[in-house]
Design a protein around this motif. Structure first.
Motif: not given
Length: 295
Positions: A218-223, A226-231
């Motif tokens: 998995p690629v490490e991404l900032e929280q 990740i949050l904006v992408t999921l939203l």
């Protein structure tokens, strides 16, 4: 004793049996040596089947009627499959938000699932849980809460389904999808409307675990990323979910709700909160919530 109180007592006995059996199995050396997925498969069968069999033996209820074992029809199958796939961005968002505060048990078991193999993992994570948990939650409980009214029955069943996971990280999204499953089952009058999406959602998780394992990691991404992408993914899925729901409602019009009158001529209604439910809340707080708050 009212039907709701009887169902609450069964739910309490089920929770106690489930917890005691889970602890007992973890203490058996031969069982602990099994792979993670094989262990989960065996544990689920032992934890679910005996109490559910006891329920039907003691109540003498008709299994087919209680569990709503009716075919779905091809239109409902297609809609529910699409719905199960499309709702996963919303579930992922809820899961990620809760993982900011509590550990995600799925992430903690990824390595064990990969080592167990795809077939065994699919059985233990997707197929068997979908069957057993739906029989318990959308079968026995939803039927037992029929005198609460349609929406309260769905709320009660979904809440106990969420609490059964004994993990605060899983509670919100388990409650949300549990409530939706209740709605699907009630409208179609078929338990398969809960089993099918449950199996697809869990199966997608298994596939993603093995897909990630086959890659470079998995690629490490900032929280925040990740949050904006999921939203955004969750927001984009909502119009399509709304369309699917509209089509589903057109195909499955509401059925007449069971209504009884009391001795005064008023609409008869039962109460969900009884001593049995209070004890379940206390068990969840002591064994499902407090261990995470104390660490």
């Amino acid at each position: 004793m009212t039907e709701t109180r009887r169902t609450n007592r069964f739910a309490l006995l089920f929770f106690i049996y489930f917890m005691m059996t889970s602890v007992a199995l973890a203490m058996v050396p031969a069982i602990r040596e099994l792979s993670d997925s094989a262990y989960m498969l065996l544990a689920q069968l032992i934890c679910f089947l005996p109490p559910m069999a006891f329920y039907f033996f003691s109540t003498r209820k008709d299994v087919k009627q209680t569990l709503r074992l009716k075919p779905l029809g091809w239109k409902n199958v297609l809609i529910i499959i699409s719905f199960a796939v499309s709702i996963q961005p919303v579930m992922s968002l809820l899961s990620y938000l809760m993982s900011l505060f509590f550990p995600n048990p799925v992430e903690q078991s990824i390595e064990g699932i990969q080592q167990s193999g795809l077939i065994v993992s699919m059985l233990s994570v997707a197929v068997i849980p979908a069957l057993l948990e739906e029989v318990f939650s959308r079968g026995i409980l939803l039927s037992g809460y029929q005198f609460l009214g349609r929406w309260k029955a769905a709320f009660a069943s979904a809440l106990l389904f969420g609490l059964l996971h004994m993990n605060p990280q899983q509670l919100p999204y388990a409650f949300v999808v549990g409530f939706i499953f209740c709605f699907l089952v009630a409208r179609t009058d078929s338990l398969f409307a809960g089993i099918l999406p449950h199996m697809i959602i869990n199966g997608t998780t298994v596939v993603s675990i093995f897909t990630e394992g086959a890659g470079t990691g998995p690629v490490e991404l900032e929280q925040s990323v990740i949050l904006v992408t999921l939203l955004l993914m969750a927001l984009l899925s909502i119009p399509w979910l709304a369309l699917l729901l509209y089509i589903f409602l057109k195909i499955n019009p509401p059925k007449a709700e069971l209504q009884l009158m009391d001795e005064t001529g008023n609409l008869y209604a039962e109460r969900f909160i009884t001593p049995s439910i209070v004890v379940i809340f206390l068990l969840y707080a002591a064994f499902g919530l407090f261990p995470y708050l104390s660490t």
